[in-house]
Write a protein that holds these residues in place. Structure first.
Motif, PDB file in Angstrom:
ATOM      1  N   UNK A  72       0.768  -1.413  -0.091  1.00 63.24           N
ATOM      2  CA  UNK A  72      -0.046  -0.002   0.038  1.00 63.24           C
ATOM      3  C   UNK A  72       1.024   1.416   0.058  1.00 63.24           C
ATOM      4  N   UNK A  73       1.504   1.697  -1.339  1.00 61.15           N
ATOM      5  CA  UNK A  73       2.396   2.538  -1.249  1.00 61.15           C
ATOM      6  C   UNK A  73       1.922   3.972  -0.816  1.00 61.15           C
ATOM      7  N   UNK A  74       2.759   4.831  -0.921  1.00 61.84           N
ATOM      8  CA  UNK A  74       2.319   6.412  -0.928  1.00 61.84           C
ATOM      9  C   UNK A  74       3.311   7.020  -1.754  1.00 61.84           C
ATOM     10  N   UNK A  75       2.592   7.585  -2.853  1.00 64.48           N
ATOM     11  CA  UNK A  75       3.715   8.308  -3.761  1.00 64.48           C
ATOM     12  C   UNK A  75       3.258   9.681  -3.729  1.00 64.48           C
ATOM     13  N   UNK A  76       4.103  10.532  -4.442  1.00 61.07           N
ATOM     14  CA  UNK A  76       3.525  11.902  -5.012  1.00 61.07           C
ATOM     15  C   UNK A  76       3.390  12.315  -6.393  1.00 61.07           C
ATOM     16  N   UNK A  77       2.998  13.329  -6.762  1.00 59.36           N
ATOM     17  CA  UNK A  77       2.546  13.367  -7.998  1.00 59.36           C
ATOM     18  C   UNK A  77       3.752  13.374  -9.172  1.00 59.36           C
ATOM     19  N   UNK A  79       5.642  10.631  -8.963  1.00 54.38           N
ATOM     20  CA  UNK A  79       5.621   9.358  -8.847  1.00 54.38           C
ATOM     21  C   UNK A  79       6.974   8.791  -8.159  1.00 54.38           C
ATOM     22  N   UNK A  80       7.140   9.853  -7.016  1.00 54.95           N
ATOM     23  CA  UNK A  80       8.105   9.396  -6.061  1.00 54.95           C
ATOM     24  C   UNK A  80       7.573   8.827  -4.872  1.00 54.95           C
ATOM     25  N   UNK A  81       8.368   7.688  -4.564  1.00 56.56           N
ATOM     26  CA  UNK A  81       7.669   6.788  -3.407  1.00 56.56           C
ATOM     27  C   UNK A  81       7.949   7.223  -2.077  1.00 56.56           C
ATOM     28  N   UNK A  82       6.944   8.012  -1.421  1.00 62.64           N
ATOM     29  CA  UNK A  82       7.316   8.370  -0.215  1.00 62.64           C
ATOM     30  C   UNK A  82       7.194   7.302   0.825  1.00 62.64           C
ATOM     31  N   UNK A  83       6.461   6.151   0.732  1.00 62.81           N
ATOM     32  CA  UNK A  83       6.384   5.149   1.836  1.00 62.81           C
ATOM     33  C   UNK A  83       5.947   3.719   0.760  1.00 62.81           C
ATOM     34  N   UNK A  84       6.932   2.730   1.017  1.00 63.12           N
ATOM     35  CA  UNK A  84       6.799   1.490   0.266  1.00 63.12           C
ATOM     36  C   UNK A  84       5.575   1.065   0.677  1.00 63.12           C
ATOM     37  N   UNK A  85       4.916   0.972   1.821  1.00 60.23           N
ATOM     38  CA  UNK A  85       3.852   0.032   2.133  1.00 60.23           C
ATOM     39  C   UNK A  85       4.364  -1.323   2.347  1.00 60.23           C
ATOM     40  N   UNK A  86       3.391  -2.285   2.677  1.00 62.57           N
ATOM     41  CA  UNK A  86       3.669  -3.586   2.875  1.00 62.57           C
ATOM     42  C   UNK A  86       2.779  -4.466   2.476  1.00 62.57           C
ATOM     43  N   UNK A  87       2.945  -5.896   2.481  1.00 62.24           N
ATOM     44  CA  UNK A  87       2.060  -6.875   2.119  1.00 62.24           C
ATOM     45  C   UNK A  87       0.853  -6.635   3.047  1.00 62.24           C
ATOM     46  N   UNK A  88      -0.396  -6.887   2.386  1.00 56.87           N
ATOM     47  CA  UNK A  88      -1.389  -6.736   3.169  1.00 56.87           C
ATOM     48  C   UNK A  88      -1.671  -5.288   4.141  1.00 56.87           C
ATOM     49  N   UNK A  89      -0.948  -4.175   3.747  1.00 58.32           N
ATOM     50  CA  UNK A  89      -0.688  -3.045   4.359  1.00 58.32           C
ATOM     51  C   UNK A  89      -2.041  -2.510   4.761  1.00 58.32           C
ATOM     52  N   UNK A  90      -1.718  -1.907   5.991  1.00 63.40           N
ATOM     53  CA  UNK A  90      -2.767  -1.085   6.534  1.00 63.40           C
ATOM     54  C   UNK A  90      -2.299   0.052   7.403  1.00 63.40           C
ATOM     55  N   UNK A  91      -1.127   0.294   6.881  1.00 62.35           N
ATOM     56  CA  UNK A  91      -0.518   1.499   7.732  1.00 62.35           C
ATOM     57  C   UNK A  91       0.193   2.404   7.197  1.00 62.35           C
ATOM     58  N   UNK A  92       0.046   2.376   5.617  1.00 65.37           N
ATOM     59  CA  UNK A  92       0.617   3.488   4.772  1.00 65.37           C
ATOM     60  C   UNK A  92      -0.373   3.895   3.846  1.00 65.37           C
ATOM     61  N   UNK A  93      -0.299   3.610   2.623  1.00 61.69           N
ATOM     62  CA  UNK A  93      -1.472   4.043   1.776  1.00 61.69           C
ATOM     63  C   UNK A  93      -2.670   3.895   2.398  1.00 61.69           C
ATOM     64  N   UNK A  94      -3.015   2.868   2.942  1.00 60.59           N
ATOM     65  CA  UNK A  94      -4.493   2.408   3.543  1.00 60.59           C
ATOM     66  C   UNK A  94      -5.309   3.650   4.364  1.00 60.59           C
ATOM     67  N   UNK A  95      -4.113   4.249   5.284  1.00 59.21           N
ATOM     68  CA  UNK A  95      -4.770   5.176   6.176  1.00 59.21           C
ATOM     69  C   UNK A  95      -5.017   6.726   5.398  1.00 59.21           C
ATOM     70  N   UNK A 107      -2.119   7.486  -2.393  1.00 60.33           N
ATOM     71  CA  UNK A 107      -2.078   6.049  -2.212  1.00 60.33           C
ATOM     72  C   UNK A 107      -2.305   5.186  -3.237  1.00 60.33           C
ATOM     73  N   UNK A 108      -1.280   4.250  -3.453  1.00 63.45           N
ATOM     74  CA  UNK A 108      -1.283   3.177  -4.639  1.00 63.45           C
ATOM     75  C   UNK A 108      -1.216   1.851  -3.892  1.00 63.45           C
ATOM     76  N   UNK A 109      -2.139   1.011  -4.369  1.00 60.00           N
ATOM     77  CA  UNK A 109      -2.289  -0.348  -4.001  1.00 60.00           C
ATOM     78  C   UNK A 109      -1.777  -1.429  -5.102  1.00 60.00           C
ATOM     79  N   UNK A 110      -0.489  -1.945  -4.764  1.00 59.16           N
ATOM     80  CA  UNK A 110      -0.080  -2.610  -5.934  1.00 59.16           C
ATOM     81  C   UNK A 110      -0.407  -4.115  -5.532  1.00 59.16           C
ATOM     82  N   UNK A 111      -1.137  -4.723  -6.532  1.00 54.36           N
ATOM     83  CA  UNK A 111      -2.096  -5.978  -6.259  1.00 54.36           C
ATOM     84  C   UNK A 111      -1.623  -7.118  -7.231  1.00 54.36           C
ATOM     85  N   UNK A 112      -1.818  -8.380  -6.897  1.00 50.88           N
ATOM     86  CA  UNK A 112      -1.649  -9.322  -7.757  1.00 50.88           C
ATOM     87  C   UNK A 112      -2.879 -10.079  -7.815  1.00 50.88           C
TER      88      UNK A 112
END
Length: 233
Positions: A72-77, A79-95, A107-112
Motif C-alpha cells: 500500500x504505497x504512498x507516492x507523490x504526483x 511518482x516518487x515513492x514516499x512510503x513503500x507500504x507492506x504486504x496486506x498493508x494497513x499503515x501506509x497508503x491504506x490510512x 495512495x497506490x495499492x500494488x496488487x496481484x
C-alpha cells in the motif's frame, strides 16, 4: 435540601447529565476498537470489489486482502515513492484520505490477481447530495480498467445510489481505456448520457445525470494526480 426547590432541580439535572455523559464516553471508548476494525474491513472489501473479488465473507475478505495486496504505497504526483507500504498493508497508503490526496500524498495499492499485476487507485468526489468515493483498478499497462467500485453517502435510492448498488453498471467499466491515445495528456474515461466512444465512455445511470457527472469529475480529478505514474510504462 428541599426537593421542590430550584437549586435541587439544577443540581439533580447537572449530576444526571454528568452520569449520562460518562456512560456515553465509556461505551464509545469501549466500542472504538471494534468500530475502527469494521471501518478498516469495509475499506478492504471495497478495494477487493474494485478487483472484481466479490460475494465473500468478512473472514475471507481479510485473508484475500492480505493475499492480493502486495503493498500500500504512498507516492507523490511526480511518482516518487514516499512510503513503500507492506504486504496486506494497513499503515501506509491504506490510512490516507481525500485530504491527503489533495495535499499530494497519493495512495497506490500494488496488487496481484491470478498472477497478474493490478494497480488500485482511490477516488474521491462529489455527487448530487454529498460525497462519493470509490476505487479503480488498472491492468499492468496502466491504461485499461480492470474493475471499479463506487460508494456514496447520500445519493437518491434507485437513482444516484445505483453507482454503488448496481454491480452490472460498475462492470461496464471493465476493459475501458482511460486515455483516448497513448500520448494523451488528460484522462478520457467518462460517464455519458450518449456514448460516442465505446472505448472510453460508459452509459450514465438512468435518471441520475448529476451523480453520473460527479463520477466523471471524480475520475478526472483523481486520476490526473497520478499522470506521471500512469505514463511511466
Amino acid at each position: 435540601m428541599k426537593t421542590n426547590s430550584n437549586s435541587y432541580t439544577i443540581i439533580y439535572s447537572a449530576i444526571l447529565v454528568l452520569i449520562v455523559a460518562f456512560l456515553l464516553a465509556f461505551v464509545s471508548k469501549s466500542l472504538e476498537r471494534k468500530q475502527n476494525a469494521n471501518i478498516a474491513l469495509d475499506k478492504k472489501k471495497q478495494i477487493l470489489y474494485s478487483l472484481n473479488i466479490r460475494n465473500i465473507t468478512n473472514e475471507k475478505a481479510e485473508a484475500q486482502y492480505k493475499k492480493v495486496v502486495e503493498a500500500d504505497e504512498i507516492i507523490d504526483e511526480n511518482n516518487k515513492v514516499l512510503s513503500p507500504g507492506a504486504v496486506g498493508g494497513e499503515n501506509d497508503g491504506f490510512t490516507l484520505n481525500s485530504a491527503d490526496q489533495k495535499s499530494g500524498k497519493l495512495a497506490l495499492f500494488l496488487c496481484r490477481v491470478n498472477g497478474k499485476r493490478k494497480y488500485v487507485i482511490p477516488l474521491y468526489g462529489m455527487g448530487l447530495w454529498g460525497p462519493i468515493s470509490g476505487y479503480i483498478s488498472l491492468n499492468e499497462d496502466k491504461a485499461t480498467v480492470y474493475g471499479v467500485y463506487f460508494n456514496h453517502e447520500s445519493e437518491t435510492a434507485g437513482l444516484g445510489a445505483e453507482i454503488k448498488d448496481n454491480q452490472s453498471w460498475q462492470e461496464k467499466f471493465q476493459g475501458k481505456k482511460i486515455f483516448k491515445t497513448e500520448s494523451a495528456k488528460s484522462i478520457s474515461l467518462s460517464v455519458n448520457k450518449k456514448v460516442e466512444d465505446a472505448t472510453t465512455q460508459v452509459d450514465a445511470v438512468t435518471g441520475a445525470t448529476l451523480t453520473s457527472n460527479g463520477v466523471t469529475d471524480m475520475l478526472h480529478s483523481c486520476l490526473e494526480k497520478y499522470m506521471v505514474f500512469l505514463n511511466d510504462k
